[in-house]
Design a protein around this motif. Sequence first.
Motif, mmCIF file in Angstrom:
data_model
loop_
_atom_site.group_PDB
_atom_site.id
_atom_site.type_symbol
_atom_site.label_atom_id
_atom_site.label_comp_id
_atom_site.label_asym_id
_atom_site.label_seq_id
_atom_site.Cartn_x
_atom_site.Cartn_y
_atom_site.Cartn_z
ATOM 1 N N LEU A 164 -6.571 18.706 3.133
ATOM 2 C CA LEU A 164 -6.812 18.710 4.563
ATOM 3 C C LEU A 164 -7.521 17.431 4.990
ATOM 4 O O LEU A 164 -8.604 17.108 4.479
ATOM 5 N N ALA A 165 -6.897 16.729 5.951
ATOM 6 C CA ALA A 165 -7.485 15.493 6.463
ATOM 7 C C ALA A 165 -8.036 15.661 7.873
ATOM 8 O O ALA A 165 -8.941 14.930 8.283
ATOM 9 N N TYR A 166 -7.497 16.656 8.597
ATOM 10 C CA TYR A 166 -7.926 16.772 9.989
ATOM 11 C C TYR A 166 -7.490 18.119 10.544
ATOM 12 O O TYR A 166 -6.427 18.639 10.212
ATOM 13 N N ILE A 167 -8.353 18.712 11.379
ATOM 14 C CA ILE A 167 -7.957 19.820 12.252
ATOM 15 C C ILE A 167 -8.557 19.529 13.625
ATOM 16 O O ILE A 167 -9.629 18.922 13.740
ATOM 17 N N ASN A 168 -7.857 19.964 14.676
ATOM 18 C CA ASN A 168 -8.381 19.708 16.015
ATOM 19 C C ASN A 168 -9.303 20.845 16.456
ATOM 20 O O ASN A 168 -9.480 21.851 15.754
ATOM 21 N N GLY A 181 2.018 12.513 4.116
ATOM 22 C CA GLY A 181 1.297 13.576 4.789
ATOM 23 C C GLY A 181 2.211 14.426 5.655
ATOM 24 O O GLY A 181 3.360 14.082 5.920
ATOM 25 N N VAL A 182 1.667 15.577 6.069
ATOM 26 C CA VAL A 182 2.412 16.512 6.920
ATOM 27 C C VAL A 182 1.516 16.907 8.083
ATOM 28 O O VAL A 182 0.353 17.298 7.884
ATOM 29 N N LEU A 183 2.052 16.768 9.297
ATOM 30 C CA LEU A 183 1.363 17.209 10.489
ATOM 31 C C LEU A 183 1.791 18.642 10.802
ATOM 32 O O LEU A 183 2.977 18.937 10.906
ATOM 33 N N ILE A 184 0.817 19.544 10.935
ATOM 34 C CA ILE A 184 1.080 20.954 11.247
ATOM 35 C C ILE A 184 0.725 21.172 12.710
ATOM 36 O O ILE A 184 -0.406 20.912 13.125
ATOM 37 N N CYS A 242 6.190 21.769 11.222
ATOM 38 C CA CYS A 242 5.636 20.876 10.191
ATOM 39 C C CYS A 242 6.464 19.596 10.190
ATOM 40 O O CYS A 242 7.677 19.634 9.944
ATOM 41 N N THR A 243 5.797 18.466 10.453
ATOM 42 C CA THR A 243 6.490 17.186 10.609
ATOM 43 C C THR A 243 5.932 16.182 9.606
ATOM 44 O O THR A 243 4.706 16.036 9.487
ATOM 45 N N PRO A 244 6.796 15.492 8.843
ATOM 46 C CA PRO A 244 6.295 14.498 7.881
ATOM 47 C C PRO A 244 5.766 13.271 8.605
ATOM 48 O O PRO A 244 6.258 12.893 9.671
ATOM 49 N N LEU A 245 4.752 12.636 8.023
ATOM 50 C CA LEU A 245 4.233 11.387 8.574
ATOM 51 C C LEU A 245 5.163 10.242 8.226
ATOM 52 O O LEU A 245 6.158 10.403 7.514
ATOM 53 N N ALA A 246 4.822 9.068 8.734
ATOM 54 C CA ALA A 246 5.645 7.889 8.462
ATOM 55 C C ALA A 246 5.719 7.652 6.963
ATOM 56 O O ALA A 246 4.826 8.034 6.196
ATOM 57 N N GLU A 247 6.826 7.015 6.543
ATOM 58 C CA GLU A 247 7.061 6.783 5.118
ATOM 59 C C GLU A 247 5.892 6.021 4.493
ATOM 60 O O GLU A 247 5.391 5.048 5.051
ATOM 61 N N VAL A 268 -3.635 22.006 15.622
ATOM 62 C CA VAL A 268 -3.122 20.847 14.902
ATOM 63 C C VAL A 268 -3.933 20.652 13.635
ATOM 64 O O VAL A 268 -5.167 20.728 13.647
ATOM 65 N N ALA A 269 -3.198 20.413 12.536
ATOM 66 C CA ALA A 269 -3.854 20.090 11.268
ATOM 67 C C ALA A 269 -3.040 19.007 10.583
ATOM 68 O O ALA A 269 -1.824 18.904 10.784
ATOM 69 N N LEU A 270 -3.720 18.187 9.761
ATOM 70 C CA LEU A 270 -3.053 17.115 9.031
ATOM 71 C C LEU A 270 -3.414 17.219 7.568
ATOM 72 O O LEU A 270 -4.602 17.337 7.212
ATOM 73 N N CYS A 271 -2.375 17.230 6.713
ATOM 74 C CA CYS A 271 -2.588 17.331 5.271
ATOM 75 C C CYS A 271 -1.964 16.131 4.586
ATOM 76 O O CYS A 271 -0.956 15.581 5.053
ATOM 77 N N HIS A 272 -2.539 15.754 3.426
ATOM 78 C CA HIS A 272 -2.061 14.604 2.661
ATOM 79 C C HIS A 272 -1.879 14.982 1.205
ATOM 80 O O HIS A 272 -2.592 15.837 0.662
#
Length: 545
Positions: free
Chosen positions: A79-83, A151-154, A142-147, A69-73
């Motif tokens: 890159l905001a986060y990787i697990n 950001g995009v959740l990978i 790849c899923t978009p975050l809330a409006e 899992v990774a989170l990008c903005h």
Amino acid sequence: MNFTRWSARLPGTQRRAAARTEHPVTPDRRGESPVPAARVEQLTDDRLPIPAVDELPVREVLDRVPALVALCHGPDHRLAYINDAYAAALGPRPLGEPAREALPELHELGLLPLLDQVLRSGKPRTVKSRKAPDGRSYTFSCTPLAEGEGGVLIFATDVTDHAEAAERLRASERRQRETAVTLQRSLLPQELEQPDDLRIAATYQPGGTEAAVGGDWYDVITLGGGRTALVIGDVMGRGVRAAAVMGQLRTAVRAYARLDLPPHEVLQLLDGLATEIDANQIATCVYAVHDPNEGRLVYASAGHLPILVRDDSGNVLRADEPTGPPLGTGGWIHASGSVPLGPGSTAVLYTDGLVERRDADLDEGIAALQHALAGATGTPQVICDRLLRSAGVAADHDDDVAVLVLQHPARTGSDGELFRNAALELLGGVEAAPRARAFASGVLTSWRFPPELHDLGVLATSELVANSLQHGTPPMRLRLRRTDRRLIVEVTDGDDHLPRRRRAEPGDESGRGIAIVATIASSWGCRRTPGGGKAVWCEFALPKT
């Protein structure tokens, strides 16, 4: 960072939330719950309250899931986060850096444009089974975050086992296809027989890598006496089984052809054999015989596509009739037909892969082939290649294709001097044999044969005519033919009793003629003629110059 705003977008979250709303689990509805009683008591115990999904510690959950899992903005996907699973598989990553630098593996896998699409459209995207630098295969979602979050959740799921199983399956299918292709090609003639009077070429194109090999085949069989059998067929079905059935039918055709039977009788025999080989397997087939003395192609068809013949003027004839059902259906009496094939003509025999398309009628494909044949000139091999190109047959074609092209050249000048015919009607009586010998001697002298071959030809003529006079009935005819490679002597009469070679005893007054012919000639044979009589022939190979 607040993960609760986009946690509802995780796969299955909406489904679970809806289920919770429609069927809340409360202590006073234990009897209606689908969960076993013991479990209900545990879940509804006041000491163990059930937390809502929105109240779960999402960061802790993501840290522990086995997926990557990774989170990008932002537009450059910082890159905001990787697990932990991501870091363990592909190494730690610097937070705050653009994905091109922080997540180079996404760039190598071609996923950065996908992140742009998800960010612009606000819709999730999935890429199946990409091999990452760690050597394992992942499916990336790849899923978009809330409006408003931009950001995009990978989410990368390890599908290595599935990918390897799929590759093993593909490898197995490739090996099976290669086996079928090898078997198919080994059963086809490695080198076509080239008769004296015809020029012949053939080609076989297996279907593309996604198509299983079928049972297309062709063959050319010299029958002796200047005659040639040509056959093309297609076994229904795919794979090794179809190729094996094809091999059995092709072998049988060669055996039946040696009997020198009419085409429809050969198909009758093949029909019975196809039923014995496999009652559930059928095949189409055309069997044709060319006799240069007749200038025609006599054929019979078992459910196969029509022969096309282009004459010396460029007109193309479609030989549609007669035709019967495919081999293996049984109970059908086949019939022979004929089509002109004089000097300067070209005939094409082919399988359905050349003309059949999913989006077009079969007659349209045959008509297109007729048009292509009308404009195709050159050698038989050149015509084969041109017909394949005109039909759009390439390496990725979805069906097998077999094509057999034969030409009866129009020979003139010095080449024409090597192909000569002479015939004499025999009226019977005591003068028939001396007249036949004199005729043969004069013809062979005019053809400038060496003395030894001249004498052998006259002797063979004498014996065949004597045999016909003794055992045959009128009308009788002597025919002499020369090609660039052989001399052919043939005698026909009205009796259909075929002679056979036998050992003559010292006291026998007959039975030596055929034995003499068989001894002095390169080959000999006999066949029944369509009119109810027979033809007996022999050949002498000409000396090479």
